[in-house]
Design a protein around this motif. Structure first.
Motif, PDB file in Angstrom:
ATOM      1  N   HIS A 180      15.687  16.082  43.907  1.00  0.00           N
ATOM      2  CA  HIS A 180      15.131  16.766  45.077  1.00  0.00           C
ATOM      3  C   HIS A 180      14.617  15.755  46.105  1.00  0.00           C
ATOM      4  N   TRP A 181      14.409  16.254  47.316  1.00  0.00           N
ATOM      5  CA  TRP A 181      13.928  15.435  48.423  1.00  0.00           C
ATOM      6  C   TRP A 181      12.427  15.619  48.586  1.00  0.00           C
ATOM      7  N   GLU A 182      11.712  14.504  48.866  1.00  0.00           N
ATOM      8  CA  GLU A 182      10.276  14.540  49.125  1.00  0.00           C
ATOM      9  C   GLU A 182      10.014  13.989  50.523  1.00  0.00           C
ATOM     10  N   ILE A 183       9.082  14.604  51.218  1.00  0.00           N
ATOM     11  CA  ILE A 183       8.755  14.217  52.595  1.00  0.00           C
ATOM     12  C   ILE A 183       7.815  13.019  52.586  1.00  0.00           C
ATOM     13  N   ASP A 184       8.205  11.971  53.327  1.00  0.00           N
ATOM     14  CA  ASP A 184       7.383  10.764  53.476  1.00  0.00           C
ATOM     15  C   ASP A 184       6.583  10.777  54.770  1.00  0.00           C
ATOM     16  N   TYR A 185       7.136  11.421  55.794  1.00  0.00           N
ATOM     17  CA  TYR A 185       6.526  11.346  57.126  1.00  0.00           C
ATOM     18  C   TYR A 185       6.928  12.573  57.936  1.00  0.00           C
ATOM     19  N   ILE A 186       5.984  13.036  58.759  1.00  0.00           N
ATOM     20  CA  ILE A 186       6.266  14.086  59.736  1.00  0.00           C
ATOM     21  C   ILE A 186       5.690  13.622  61.065  1.00  0.00           C
ATOM     22  N   GLY A 187       6.494  13.701  62.116  1.00  0.00           N
ATOM     23  CA  GLY A 187       6.034  13.312  63.451  1.00  0.00           C
ATOM     24  C   GLY A 187       6.818  14.057  64.508  1.00  0.00           C
ATOM     25  N   PHE A 188       6.641  13.649  65.727  1.00  0.00           N
ATOM     26  CA  PHE A 188       7.321  14.291  66.842  1.00  0.00           C
ATOM     27  C   PHE A 188       8.393  13.378  67.402  1.00  0.00           C
ATOM     28  N   ASN A 189       9.464  13.978  67.908  1.00  0.00           N
ATOM     29  CA  ASN A 189      10.535  13.209  68.527  1.00  0.00           C
ATOM     30  C   ASN A 189      10.104  12.793  69.920  1.00  0.00           C
ATOM     31  N   GLY A 190       9.839  11.523  70.095  1.00  0.00           N
ATOM     32  CA  GLY A 190       9.394  10.996  71.379  1.00  0.00           C
ATOM     33  C   GLY A 190      10.480  10.950  72.434  1.00  0.00           C
ATOM     34  N   ASP A 191      11.751  11.138  72.043  1.00  0.00           N
ATOM     35  CA  ASP A 191      12.846  11.144  73.017  1.00  0.00           C
ATOM     36  C   ASP A 191      12.813  12.366  73.919  1.00  0.00           C
ATOM     37  N   ASN A 192      12.240  13.458  73.421  1.00  0.00           N
ATOM     38  CA  ASN A 192      12.161  14.699  74.202  1.00  0.00           C
ATOM     39  C   ASN A 192      10.875  14.671  75.027  1.00  0.00           C
ATOM     40  N   LYS A 193      10.985  14.437  76.330  1.00  0.00           N
ATOM     41  CA  LYS A 193       9.785  14.290  77.169  1.00  0.00           C
ATOM     42  C   LYS A 193       8.986  15.574  77.276  1.00  0.00           C
ATOM     43  N   TYR A 194       9.571  16.702  76.913  1.00  0.00           N
ATOM     44  CA  TYR A 194       8.860  17.978  76.966  1.00  0.00           C
ATOM     45  C   TYR A 194       8.215  18.320  75.627  1.00  0.00           C
ATOM     46  N   ASN A 195       8.423  17.481  74.628  1.00  0.00           N
ATOM     47  CA  ASN A 195       7.910  17.749  73.289  1.00  0.00           C
ATOM     48  C   ASN A 195       6.384  17.771  73.295  1.00  0.00           C
ATOM     49  N   ILE A 196       5.794  18.708  72.548  1.00  0.00           N
ATOM     50  CA  ILE A 196       4.341  18.817  72.523  1.00  0.00           C
ATOM     51  C   ILE A 196       3.685  17.565  71.954  1.00  0.00           C
ATOM     52  N   GLY A 197       4.398  16.809  71.145  1.00  0.00           N
ATOM     53  CA  GLY A 197       3.822  15.597  70.551  1.00  0.00           C
ATOM     54  C   GLY A 197       3.990  14.359  71.397  1.00  0.00           C
ATOM     55  N   SER A 198       4.683  14.436  72.513  1.00  0.00           N
ATOM     56  CA  SER A 198       4.932  13.235  73.312  1.00  0.00           C
ATOM     57  C   SER A 198       3.921  13.034  74.427  1.00  0.00           C
ATOM     58  N   GLN A 199       2.973  13.957  74.579  1.00  0.00           N
ATOM     59  CA  GLN A 199       1.956  13.789  75.625  1.00  0.00           C
ATOM     60  C   GLN A 199       0.849  12.885  75.142  1.00  0.00           C
TER      61      GLN A 199
END
Length: 197
Positions: free
Chosen positions: A178-197
């Motif tokens: 099975h797969w385990e999650i190491d990291y969760i973040g926002f895609n900084g390439d999308n300038k409209y992304n809520i995590g890029s502000q």
């Protein structure tokens, strides 16, 4: 005639190998996506119940009482991380990252004591996993579409678009089956992304 037949069989053989490889990659991509989606659904149901006791102690909602000092209860943090691990979606790397955030806040509060305070704690003012976009992410799980996917050996990187303004990135490690999650973040390439502000 024999030469033509052997060429046809060779082409069929190589095509079947290429098709089998593509199918295997598609299966793994679907497994990784499903792990991420299942985690988000699990987190939506359980995030409020992971902390069985307060992680931050010393808040002073009473204006009469004085001299309460804020501190991080690292025992409560360990219980929180243990509850997180019990979900079965995250790796030790992910848990250690969360632990390091709480440890950093604890060290800061030890050096720079905060007394008689009732408000947001720097670095803990939003959801520690999904940030300020928690509701936006969890309300759009069903709309998740793969934007990017890359797998190298036992590592995977996937970007899921949940809405025009929400695209999150997961890194995962394959552990046994099975797969385990190491990291969760926002895609900084999308300038409209809520995590890029």
């Amino acid at each position: 005639m024999k030469k033509t037949t052997s060429i046809i069989f060779s082409l069929i053989f190589f095509y079947s190998l290429a098709f089998a490889q593509k199918t295997k990659n598609q299966i793994e991509e679907a497994q990784v996506k499903q792990t991420c989606i299942s985690f988000l659904k699990w987190y939506k149901r359980n995030s409020d119940n992971l902390k069985t006791s307060p992680v931050i102690k010393g808040f002073n909602p009473d204006t009469i009482k004085k001299d309460s000092i804020l501190k991080v209860d690292m025992n409560a943090v360990e219980i929180y991380l243990s509850n997180f691990k019990a979900g079965g979606y995250v790796s030790a790397v992910f848990l250690n990252h969360l632990r390091s955030i709480y440890k950093s806040v604890s060290d800061t509060l030890t050096i720079h004591q905060v007394k008689d305070y009732f408000g947001p704690i720097p670095s803990l003012e939003s959801d520690i996993v999904l940030g300020f976009g928690k509701e936006e992410i969890l309300d759009n799980i069903k709309k998740a579409k793969i934007k990017h996917f890359l797998r190298i050996y036992n590592k995977a990187l996937i970007s899921l678009r949940l809405s025009y303004t929400t695209e999150i990135v997961f890194t995962l490690t394959r552990e046994k089956k099975h797969w385990e999650i190491d990291y969760i973040g926002f895609n900084g390439d999308n300038k409209y992304n809520i995590g890029s502000q």
